[in-house]
Motif scaffolding. Structure first.
Motif: not given
Length: 175
Positions: A49-51, A99-101, A106-109
């Motif tokens: 999800e981050h990607l 660290k990603a901004p 992503p959320g928790n899913g």
């Protein structure tokens, strides 16, 4: 010629990185998809999800929307662009603990594997196509939260390194 400057090489390298990531994500056992990876803050689902969020953010910026908010001072940004960015691009590795901004966390899913991977593939391809179209335009940029505005050849290489980084993480998930 480096992949940063040769458009065809950069595009091919990026397509290979995305395909490698998708293969690694599909190889993660179902039982591990939503479970946080050892020594990592996210699960394979959250990394995927981050990607997807990353590519969507870049695609939005290239379509005229806003990019990531720059979070580094001008002097630190200048130093890091001079010292760190060339090393990241040439070695193909992100620094430990980067660290990603907020915008691309992503959320928790939960995240349905095929839905998120299909959306990731579509977003990565659309982003690559937009970068290819603007490759030689010095006014087209991707904004990085630490390094600031990156010319599209540099952005393409950075996205490739970023995707490869996460593919390595998923390949380390026990099968």
């Amino acid at each position: 010629m480096s992949p940063t400057n040769n458009r065809d090489v950069a595009m091919t390298s990026h397509m290979v990185a995305v395909a490698s990531y998708l293969d690694a994500a599909r190889a993660v056992p179902d039982s591990a998809w939503e479970r946080r990876m050892r020594d990592e803050k996210w699960s394979p689902a959250q990394v995927s999800e981050h990607l997807r969020l990353t590519y969507t953010q870049v695609q939005n910026e290239l379509a005229g929307g806003s990019g990531l908010r720059i979070r580094s001072s001008w002097w630190l940004r200048t130093l890091l662009r001079w010292r760190m960015l060339p090393r990241i691009l040439s070695r193909g590795q992100l620094p430990e603990g980067a660290k990603a901004p907020r915008e691309i966390r992503p959320g928790n899913g939960p995240f349905d594997r095929e839905v998120v991977l299909e959306a990731l593939q579509v977003a990565a391809r659309a982003t690559q196509d937009a970068i290819a179209r603007g490759w030689d335009d010095p006014n087209r940029v991707m904004t990085h939260h630490v390094f600031g505005r990156l010319a599209l050849p540099t952005a393409m290489r950075f996205l490739t390194v970023h995707t490869e980084h996460h593919a390595r993480q998923l390949r380390a998930v026990p099968g």
